[in-house]
Write a protein that holds these residues in place. Structure first.
Motif, PDB file in Angstrom:
ATOM      1  N   VAL B 170      -8.767 -17.648  16.222  1.00 18.43           N
ATOM      2  CA  VAL B 170      -9.383 -18.501  15.188  1.00 18.43           C
ATOM      3  C   VAL B 170      -9.387 -17.774  13.833  1.00 18.43           C
ATOM      4  N   CYS B 171      -9.700 -16.470  13.859  1.00 14.51           N
ATOM      5  CA  CYS B 171      -9.718 -15.689  12.616  1.00 14.51           C
ATOM      6  C   CYS B 171      -8.306 -15.664  12.008  1.00 14.51           C
ATOM      7  N   GLY B 172      -7.293 -15.488  12.892  1.00 15.00           N
ATOM      8  CA  GLY B 172      -5.898 -15.467  12.426  1.00 15.00           C
ATOM      9  C   GLY B 172      -5.498 -16.791  11.796  1.00 15.00           C
ATOM     10  N   ILE B 173      -5.925 -17.896  12.432  1.00 14.76           N
ATOM     11  CA  ILE B 173      -5.565 -19.223  11.903  1.00 14.76           C
ATOM     12  C   ILE B 173      -6.249 -19.466  10.553  1.00 14.76           C
ATOM     13  N   ILE B 174      -7.549 -19.142  10.479  1.00 15.55           N
ATOM     14  CA  ILE B 174      -8.281 -19.364   9.215  1.00 15.55           C
ATOM     15  C   ILE B 174      -7.659 -18.519   8.101  1.00 15.55           C
ATOM     16  N   TRP B 175      -7.346 -17.268   8.427  1.00 13.47           N
ATOM     17  CA  TRP B 175      -6.748 -16.362   7.436  1.00 13.47           C
ATOM     18  C   TRP B 175      -5.344 -16.845   7.044  1.00 13.47           C
ATOM     19  N   GLY B 176      -4.587 -17.290   8.034  1.00 18.46           N
ATOM     20  CA  GLY B 176      -3.213 -17.753   7.771  1.00 18.46           C
ATOM     21  C   GLY B 176      -3.187 -19.000   6.904  1.00 18.46           C
ATOM     22  N   VAL B 177      -4.028 -19.980   7.256  1.00 23.99           N
ATOM     23  CA  VAL B 177      -4.046 -21.245   6.503  1.00 23.99           C
ATOM     24  C   VAL B 177      -4.528 -21.007   5.062  1.00 23.99           C
ATOM     25  N   TRP B 178      -5.415 -20.014   4.902  1.00 29.96           N
ATOM     26  CA  TRP B 178      -5.913 -19.664   3.551  1.00 29.96           C
ATOM     27  C   TRP B 178      -4.744 -19.356   2.604  1.00 29.96           C
ATOM     28  N   HIS B 179      -3.621 -18.834   3.162  1.00 32.99           N
ATOM     29  CA  HIS B 179      -2.456 -18.460   2.343  1.00 32.99           C
ATOM     30  C   HIS B 179      -1.619 -19.655   1.883  1.00 32.99           C
ATOM     31  N   THR B 180      -1.990 -20.876   2.296  1.00 35.33           N
ATOM     32  CA  THR B 180      -1.144 -22.044   2.041  1.00 35.33           C
ATOM     33  C   THR B 180      -0.638 -22.166   0.592  1.00 35.33           C
ATOM     34  N   PRO B 181      -1.509 -22.048  -0.437  1.00 38.50           N
ATOM     35  CA  PRO B 181      -0.970 -22.189  -1.806  1.00 38.50           C
ATOM     36  C   PRO B 181       0.140 -21.176  -2.106  1.00 38.50           C
ATOM     37  N   ALA B 182      -0.034 -19.948  -1.599  1.00 38.74           N
ATOM     38  CA  ALA B 182       0.981 -18.913  -1.846  1.00 38.74           C
ATOM     39  C   ALA B 182       2.273 -19.241  -1.109  1.00 38.74           C
ATOM     40  N   ILE B 183       2.135 -19.784   0.100  1.00 35.26           N
ATOM     41  CA  ILE B 183       3.333 -20.129   0.878  1.00 35.26           C
ATOM     42  C   ILE B 183       4.068 -21.290   0.224  1.00 35.26           C
ATOM     43  N   ILE B 184       3.311 -22.235  -0.308  1.00 33.71           N
ATOM     44  CA  ILE B 184       3.939 -23.347  -1.045  1.00 33.71           C
ATOM     45  C   ILE B 184       4.726 -22.789  -2.240  1.00 33.71           C
ATOM     46  N   ASP B 185       4.192 -21.700  -2.829  1.00 26.40           N
ATOM     47  CA  ASP B 185       4.887 -21.080  -3.960  1.00 26.40           C
ATOM     48  C   ASP B 185       6.006 -20.133  -3.531  1.00 26.40           C
ATOM     49  N   GLY B 186       6.234 -20.007  -2.230  1.00 21.25           N
ATOM     50  CA  GLY B 186       7.386 -19.235  -1.762  1.00 21.25           C
ATOM     51  C   GLY B 186       7.076 -17.871  -1.180  1.00 21.25           C
TER      52      GLY B 186
END
Lengths: 241, 292
Positions: B170-186
Motif C-alpha cells: 500500500v505504501c508503494g502504491i501511494i508513493w508511486g501514484v504520487w509521482h503521476t504528474p512527473a510521469i505525465i511529464d516524462g
C-alpha cells in the motif's frame, strides 16, 4: 542534542538572520543580468560565471560566521556551567560541529535551489563550485575549531587570520611567478570554470582529486571533532583574557 | 474513536495533503508554462519533494498528534553499518541491474567502451561515481522531505492498520501514484511508450514498492529517517553512471529495462525482508528464554 541545537539557534538568531538576508541578497546577484537585461544570447555564460563568484562569496560569508558559534560559551561561568548539565562535554562539542555542518548543508541546498531558479529564468549556475566550496570551508573549519576550543575565539581568530595571510602570500607568489595563461582572456576563464561544471571534461587526475576531496574533508572534520573533545575546557582559563 | 480508526483518518489526511499540495502546484506550474522545459521540471520536482514532509506536519497539526515518533533523531551510535548500507544498497541493486540487463535483455555490457566514449579511464570513472555519491549525500535534506512523509509517517501508520507485507504494498502504491504528474511529464519513461502514462504509473508503483521495502528496513533498523534519505539521494543522483555501464539507451525498450531494474531492487528487498524475519525470530527466542 536537539535542545543544544535549539539553544545555539536562539543564541545565534541575530547573526543567522542577518546572514540569511545577506546570503539571499548575494544570491540575487546571480540572476541580476536576467532581471535587468532579460535573456540574451550571452545570459547563460554570464550567469554561469556570476554563479561561481556568488557561490564562493556565500560560503566565505558563512565561514566568517561559524566562529561566532563558539563565542557564546566563552564566559568562565558558562563554560563551567555546561559541565554541570547531564550532557557530557563531548555532547557540547558534537553539537557545535553538527550545527556548523548543518549550516553548510543548508547553504548548499539553497545554492542548488537557486541554481534551479536561475535555470528556470533562462540562466545557468555551477553547482559543482558550491559543493567544492562547502568541502573547502568544512576543511578550513576542521583546522580552525580545535584552536577556538583550546584558546578561545580571539586567539582562534588570530590563528585564522595568520592562515589566511599565508594563503594570500601563496596566491601573490602564484600571481607573480605562476602560470597565468588560464586568466589570459574571458573565454579562457569561462573554459576553466566550464570544466568544473561537466565531469566529462575533466582529466582522470582532476576527477580523482575531486572525488577524494569531499571524503578527505569529512574525515578531517571528524578528526578535528575528536581532537576538540580532548581539548575542550583545557583553555577555559584563557577565555576571558 | 479507536486507534485503528484514528490511524486510518490520519493516513487519509496525509495522502490528501501530500497529493493535493504536489498535484495542485504541478498543475499551476503547467498552467503558467513553467513545466515546458527540463529546468521547469526540475524546479517543480524540487518543491514537490517537500510536500510529503509538509503533509505529515499538517496532519500532525490537524489531528493534534504532536511530533512524537517523527524519527528525526540521527541515532548514529551503533547504527553506522546501516548508514553505510544506505549508501551501498542503491549501488548494489544498480550493479545487479547491469548484470540482469545483459543476461535477460541482452544489453551490451562493455565498460571499456563506455570509458572510451566518455574519455576517462576506469579509475576516473570510478572517481566520478564516488564524487556523485558525495554530492548526493550533501543533498540529503531534499530527500528528507519525501522520507519524513513516506517512511517517517505513512509506513508506521499503515503498519498499525494492516500486516507488514500489505503495508509495504500500500505504501508503494501511494508513493508511486504520487509521482503521476512527473510521469505525465516524462519522468523515467519519456512520453512515447505503450500505455502512456498509465503503464508508467503502474511500473512506478512496483518500483516504489521495491525501494520502499529497502528504505523502510533502514528506517526500522535505525529508528531514524536519515538512512532512508541518504539511500533515496544516492538512488536518484548517483546510480546513473553505474547504469550507463550497460547499454540501456534503447528508448523502444524503456519499459523492459525499467522492469528488469525493479527486479534487481526486489532481490535486495528480499534480502532485507529475510534479515528482518531472522532477527525477529531471534528476538522472540531470546525473549522466550528470558521469560523462562
Amino acid at each position: 542534542m536537539a535542545g543544544l541545537l535549539y539553544r545555539d539557534l536562539v543564541l545565534n538568531k541575530k547573526n543567522l538572520l542577518i546572514m540569511a538576508l545577506g546570503e539571499i541578497a548575494i544570491s540575487f546577484l546571480m540572476v541580476a543580468p536576467i532581471l535587468f537585461d532579460g535573456v540574451t544570447s550571452e545570459t547563460e555564460i554570464i550567469t554561469s560565471l556570476l554563479s561561481v563568484f556568488v557561490f564562493i562569496m556565500l560560503f566565505l560569508t558563512l565561514g566568517v560566521m561559524t566562529a561566532s558559534i563558539f563565542e557564546a560559551d566563552e564566559s568562565k561561568k558558562w563554560a563551567y556551567f555546561i559541565t554541570s548539565t547531564p550532557l557530557t562535554d563531548v555532547s557540547q562539542i558534537k553539537e557545535k560541529y553538527l550545527f556548523t555542518l548543518l549550516l553548510y548543508i543548508a547553504l548548499f541546498v539553497w545554492c542548488y535551489f537557486f541554481a534551479v531558479i536561475s535555470a528556470v529564468m533562462g540562466g545557468s549556475a555551477n553547482v559543482l563550485i558550491a559543493f567544492l566550496m562547502m568541502c573547502i570551508m568544512i576543511a578550513a573549519n576542521a583546522i580552525e575549531f580545535p584552536f577556538l576550543v583550546r584558546f578561545g575565539s580571539k586567539a582562534g581568530s588570530h590563528i585564522k587570520t595568520a592562515v589566511m595571510l599565508l594563503a594570500m602570500i601563496i596566491a601573490f607568489e602564484y600571481i607573480f611567478f605562476g602560470d597565468l595563461s588560464i586568466f589570459g582572456s574571458p573565454d579562457k576563464i569561462f573554459e576553466f570554470f566550464e570544466k568544473f561544471s561537466d565531469t566529462s571534461l575533466m582529466s582522470d587526475i582532476t576527477l580523482t582529486v575531486l572525488a577524494v576531496f569531499p571524503y578527505f574533508s569529512a574525515g578531517l572534520y571528524f578528526l578535528s571533532y575528536k581532537l576538540s573533545c580532548k581539548l575542550y575546557l583545557k583553555g577555559a582559563e584563557e577565555y576571558e583574557r | 474513536m479507536n486507534d485503528k480508526k484514528l490511524a486510518v483518518k490520519r493516513i487519509l489526511l496525509f495522502v490528501l495533503f501530500s497529493y493535493g499540495l504536489y498535484w495542485i502546484f504541478a498543475g499551476l506550474c503547467d498552467l503558467f508554462g513553467i513545466l515546458q522545459d527540463e529546468a521547469g521540471f526540475q524546479f517543480v520536482t524540487f518543491i514537490a519533494m517537500f510536500t510529503p514532509a509538509i503533509g505529515s506536519l499538517l496532519t500532525r497539526l490537524v489531528t493534534k498528534e504532536g511530533m512524537a515518533n517523527s524519527m528525526l533523531r540521527l541515532n548514529l551510535k551503533g547504527n553506522g553499518k546501516y548508514f553505510l548500507l544506505a549508501i551501498a544498497f542503491p549501488i548494489i541493486y544498480t550493479a545487479i541491474e547491469d548484470v540482469l540487463n545483459a543476461i535477460i535483455l541482452g544489453a551490451k555490457f562493455d565498460p571499456n567502451a563506455v570509458f572510451e566514449a566518455v574519455g576517462v579511464s576506469a579509475a576516473g570513472y570510478t572517481a566520478a561515481i564516488f564524487f556523485n555519491i558525495a554530492i548526493s549525500i550533501a543533498l540529503f535534506p531534499v530527500f528528507l522531505g519525501e522520507e519524513l512523509g513516506w517512511r517517517g509517517y505513512l509506513f508506521p501508520k499503515l503498519k498499525t492498520v494492516m500486516n507488514r507485507p500489505a503495508a509495504y504494498i500500500v505504501c508503494g502504491i501511494i508513493w508511486g501514484v504520487w509521482h503521476t504528474p512527473a510521469i505525465i511529464d516524462g519522468l523515467n519513461f519519456g512520453k512515447d511508450y505503450m500505455g502512456y502514462p498509465y503503464m508508467g504509473v503502474l511500473l512506478m508503483c512496483l518500483f516504489c514498492t521495491g525501494t520502499g521495502i529497502i528504505f523502510a528496513w533502514l528506517t526500522e533498523k535505525t529508528n531514524s529517517v536519515y538512512p532512508a534519505a541518504f539511500a533515496h539521494a544516492v538512488n536518484n543522483n548517483a546510480t546513473g553512471l553505474i547504469l550507463a555501464l550497460s547499454e540501456t539507451n534503447d528508448e523502444s525498450r524503456v519499459l523492459q529495462f525499467f522492469l528488469v531494474g525493479t527486479a534487481a531492487i526486489f532481490i535486495v528487498a528480499a534480502a532485507c525482508i529475510a534479515e528482518s524475519a531472522v532477527s525477529e525470530k531471534r528476538t522472540a527466542v531470546s525473549q522466550k528464554q528470558a521469560a523462562d
